[in-house]
Enzyme design. Structure first.
Site, PDB file in Angstrom:
ATOM      1  N   GLU A  57      -3.135  20.028 -31.154  1.00 17.45           N
ATOM      2  CA  GLU A  57      -3.134  21.146 -31.925  1.00 17.45           C
ATOM      3  C   GLU A  57      -4.185  21.043 -32.732  1.00 17.45           C
ATOM      4  OE1 GLU A  57       0.451  17.775 -32.436  1.00 17.45           O
ATOM      5  OE2 GLU A  57      -1.547  17.759 -31.668  1.00 17.45           O
ATOM      6  N   ALA A 170       3.432  -6.410   6.196  1.00 20.26           N
ATOM      7  CA  ALA A 170       2.201  -6.669   7.134  1.00 20.26           C
ATOM      8  C   ALA A 170       2.085  -7.418   8.450  1.00 20.26           C
ATOM      9  CB  ALA A 170       1.550  -8.007   6.193  1.00 20.26           C
ATOM     10  N   SER A 176      -2.975  -5.443   8.163  1.00 18.49           N
ATOM     11  CA  SER A 176      -1.779  -4.474   7.547  1.00 18.49           C
ATOM     12  C   SER A 176      -2.337  -3.434   7.364  1.00 18.49           C
ATOM     13  CB  SER A 176      -1.743  -4.808   5.957  1.00 18.49           C
ATOM     14  OG  SER A 176      -2.268  -5.040   5.122  1.00 18.49           O
ATOM     15  N   ASP A 208      -6.821  -9.193   1.600  1.00 12.43           N
ATOM     16  CA  ASP A 208      -7.568  -7.725   2.069  1.00 12.43           C
ATOM     17  C   ASP A 208      -9.268  -6.537   1.942  1.00 12.43           C
ATOM     18  OD1 ASP A 208      -5.729  -7.019   4.011  1.00 12.43           O
ATOM     19  OD2 ASP A 208      -4.545  -6.324   1.745  1.00 12.43           O
ATOM     20  N   ARG A 215     -10.567   6.836  -5.110  1.00 14.37           N
ATOM     21  CA  ARG A 215     -10.946   7.079  -4.261  1.00 14.37           C
ATOM     22  C   ARG A 215     -11.203   8.423  -2.932  1.00 14.37           C
ATOM     23  NH1 ARG A 215     -10.873   1.576  -2.813  1.00 14.37           N
ATOM     24  NH2 ARG A 215     -10.067   2.444  -0.187  1.00 14.37           N
TER      25      ARG A 215
END
Length: 366
Positions: A57, A170, A176, A208, A215
């Site tokens: 506003e 996976a 995976s 992992d 990114r």
């Protein structure tokens, strides 16, 4: 007949588009847009970019004056009820009153207990015509995490899964990358970018070694990274610790391990349950207290199952790739066996979208 005209709808739709500009940056505040209209023409507009900067506003009023126009007698279309309290900025309701606005249309009332109708009441008491509820569903969806935090004391949690067509995430050996294609991965990063926090478990960190940063899409803000790690087993050289901005939730303290993780910039909270694991509901409440509106969970089968079982999941974001991985591959959710379909988790699919060769499904728990 609707109390709102076609023009009202058009101007509120424009305000909602403006509000979306703060999709990735407004947190912990809500995403808000404002359009000021006089004699059927837009004379000023604004949106809230980030905490500490002017509210929508105030921005719209400044734009009106800056363009050499006046807000006197105009209508302000706002996607959220104007605030009535002093925070980092003065009350928007007071600014609208002082500017001479004649009518205020809000898409939704503010669920914040500090406002909760008081903004509209203040405007009405000053003689301004007020109305709310125009495109309320769209406005609520835009701020679903903020609404969750204000009404439930916890963030809105989306659980993201990338899976094959036969529901596998996976191979049995843990491999995976990559199940889905580039378009699906970019889309997932866009959901990361809008989230206040990305949550995972120690199993994913070990298997992992992800960074869990944004990114694939432009961003000016990285979400908080949260690791559920009951025994503080996160390696001090884990990629997720790079750059700090990491919270590790544990069930037990270990002075040596904790010191090594803090030296890498991580913050640690101890939130045990009776089973020696992290109490997930307590973690969500803690994140709510920290101003976290939306969480994107990117975890493995076991934590996915725990989040579902313990009632922490609000929405599923499932990316399905056109491939089959076989019975021995890992599934999406570690859930107990059912002997009766009456005990199945029921979902409502709210969106289907093709992303390259992959399919994205958004579903909510019924």
């Amino acid at each position: 007949m609707s109390r709102f005209s076609a023009a009202d709808h058009a101007f509120m739709a424009r305000a909602l588009r403006l509000a979306r500009r703060g999709l990735n940056t407004a947190t912990p505040n809500p995403r808000v847009g404002c359009v000021i209209v006089r004699d059927g023409h837009v004379v000023g507009e604004g949106w809230h970019e980030k905490a500490g900067l002017p509210h929508a506003e105030a921005g719209a009023l400044a734009a009106t004056v800056g363009a050499g126009d006046t807000p006197i007698g105009a209508t302000a279309y706002v996607t959220l009820e104007p605030c009535s309290h002093f925070g980092r900025t003065p009350p928007c309701a007071d600014a609208l009153i002082a500017a001479g606005i004649a009518r205020v249309v809000a898409a939704m009332r503010d669920p914040n207990p500090l406002v909760a109708g008081q903004g509209l009441a203040k405007l009405a008491a000053a003689g301004i015509e007020v109305a709310s509820g125009l495109m309320e569903t769209e406005a609520t969806e835009l701020n679903i995490g903020f609404v969750s935090r204000m009404t439930r004391g916890r963030p809105w949690l989306r659980l993201k899964v990338a899976a094959s067509l036969d529901g596998k995430t996976a191979l049995n050996n843990g491999v995976s990358q990559w199940i889905t294609g580039p378009a699906a991965r970019r889309d997932a990063h866009a959901w990361r970018a809008r989230s206040c926090a990305v949550l995972t478990g120690i199993g994913t960190v070990r298997d992992d070694n992800p960074r869990l940063t944004v990114r694939e899409v432009p961003t000016t803000r990285q979400p908080l990274r949260v690791v559920i790690d009951s025994r503080l087993e996160t390696p001090p050289d884990a990629a997720i610790l790079e750059g700090g901005n990491v919270l590790i939730a544990a069930a037990q303290d270990d002075a040596g391990r904790a010191a090594a993780l803090r030296a890498r910039g991580a913050e640690i909270v101890i939130l045990p349950n009776d089973g020696g694991k992290v109490e997930l509901a307590d973690l969500l409440r803690e994140l709510g207290r920290r101003g976290i509106n939306e969480i994107l969970a990117e975890a493995g089968t076991r934590l996915n199952g725990s989040l579902l079982r313990e009632g922490c999941v609000d929405e599923l974001l499932i990316y399905q790739a056109p491939l089959l991985m076989g019975d021995s591959a890992r599934g999406m959710f570690g859930l107990a066996e059912l002997t009766d379909l009456g005990g199945a988790t029921r979902l409502s699919i709210i969106e289907r979208r093709s992303l390259g060769a992959d399919l994205r499904i958004r579903a909510r728990l019924v």
